[in-house]
Write a protein that holds these residues in place. Structure first.
Motif: not given
Length: 325
Positions: A39, A105, A123
């Motif tokens: 992420p 995220s 996230s």
């Protein structure tokens, strides 16, 4: 060096939960979508990107998995970082389960180090698992009161997973590497054991890539970019290693990959092919187990559409000036 201390703590904390045992929702790990690998790619290089794809993996006649994935990420000036939205929908054929996943995220602004830049991200994903509607409908039509329902049982809603993740991504002039650690918690809706907030297996994703030769400060300086990458995905009930060198040209993509499903002892050889139209790129990955060294001739495929909107450096005072670091 102070940032590396945080990385050590992440690695240490991850190792503490390796012993947790349970079954996670799906063994699929899309490899063509950076946001699902790490992420910290959210808003990377101040760009906006959209990925839509579908992944299929057939282990044998009794095990088949399919997953649709959609991600959108961009850079937020107000939040001073990258943000993303993730949506996935999958089918676990062996267990007659459908999964629907929604996640968010945030990736912090890159922190410059002596030889590169470091990014941290967090996230949270929510996964709802239900009995497949088709199978559930058949139970109501075909199964009488004295017969047992099809797996996984009579309940439509099976469980809910909360999947918080931590990620780190480091980039230098020669390499990029990242580590993502997920720590899912399970809430069981179906009858049976009382296992609310049961810890499911930790999942780790290690990403290592060579430098994107052909790019300089986000601009293409050559008509191609050679990108060798290694991805390792681990969880208690599924582990896979993927070696993927590929060439990304201005108009097309071409590469090969070796993917080893350690859990099922399936070692796939496959290829990557794609075509680009400006900011649009479509890539197809397909492969099969190698006879003789694999227990099954597993088939796998992944189709991915990528749309990249590069950042625009604009100044009202001097419109033609580039952004200053």
């Amino acid at each position: 060096m102070k940032y590396f201390g945080k990385i050590i703590w992440i690695l240490f904390f991850s190792s503490l939960v390796f012993s947790a045992k349970s079954q996670n929702e799906s063994p699929l790990q899309p490899f063509s979508n950076p946001m699902l690998i790490n992420p910290a790619f959210a808003g990377f290089d101040n760009q906006t990107s959209l990925h839509v794809g579908n992944q299929f993996y057939n282990v044998d006649s009794a095990q088949a998995y399919n997953q649709l994935h959609f991600t959108y990420d961009t850079w937020s000036q107000k939040l001073n970082g990258g943000i993303s939205i993730i949506f996935q929908q999958g089918i676990i054929g062996k267990r007659n389960i459908s999964t629907t996943e929604l996640g968010f995220s945030y990736a912090a602004r890159p922190r410059k180090t002596e030889n590169g830049a470091l990014r941290f991200a967090v996230s949270t994903n929510f996964v709802l698992a239900t009995k497949q509607l088709y199978v559930n409908s058949l139970d109501g039509i075909m199964i009488d009161a004295e017969s047992s329902p099809n797996p996984p049982g009579p309940d439509l809603f099976q469980y809910l997973l909360l999947k918080p993740r931590l990620a780190v991504l480091y980039e230098s002039r020669t390499t990029s590497w990242g580590l993502t650690a997920g720590f899912p918690l399970k809430v069981d809706f179906a009858g049976g054991e009382e296992d609310l907030n049961k810890v499911t297996p930790i999942n780790l994703t290690l990403y290592i890539s060579g430098n994107h030769e052909g790019y300089k400060k986000g601009l293409r300086t050559k008509p191609y970019a050679f990108i060798p990458e290694v991805i390792v995905f681990y969880q208690e009930d599924f582990s896979v290693i993927r070696l993927h060198p590929y060439m990304e040209h201005a108009d097309n993509t071409l590469g090969i990959f070796l993917q080893s499903d350690i859990t099922n002892n399936i070692h796939c050889l496959g290829g990557t092919a794609g075509i680009a139209f400006g900011n649009f790129r479509i890539d197809l990955n397909a492969g099969a187990g190698i006879p003789g060294i694999s227990d099954q001739i597993g088939l796998m495929g992944e189709l991915n559409l990528k749309i990249i909107v590069p950042r625009i450096d604009y100044s009202k005072i001097n419109p033609w000036a580039t952004e200053r670091n």
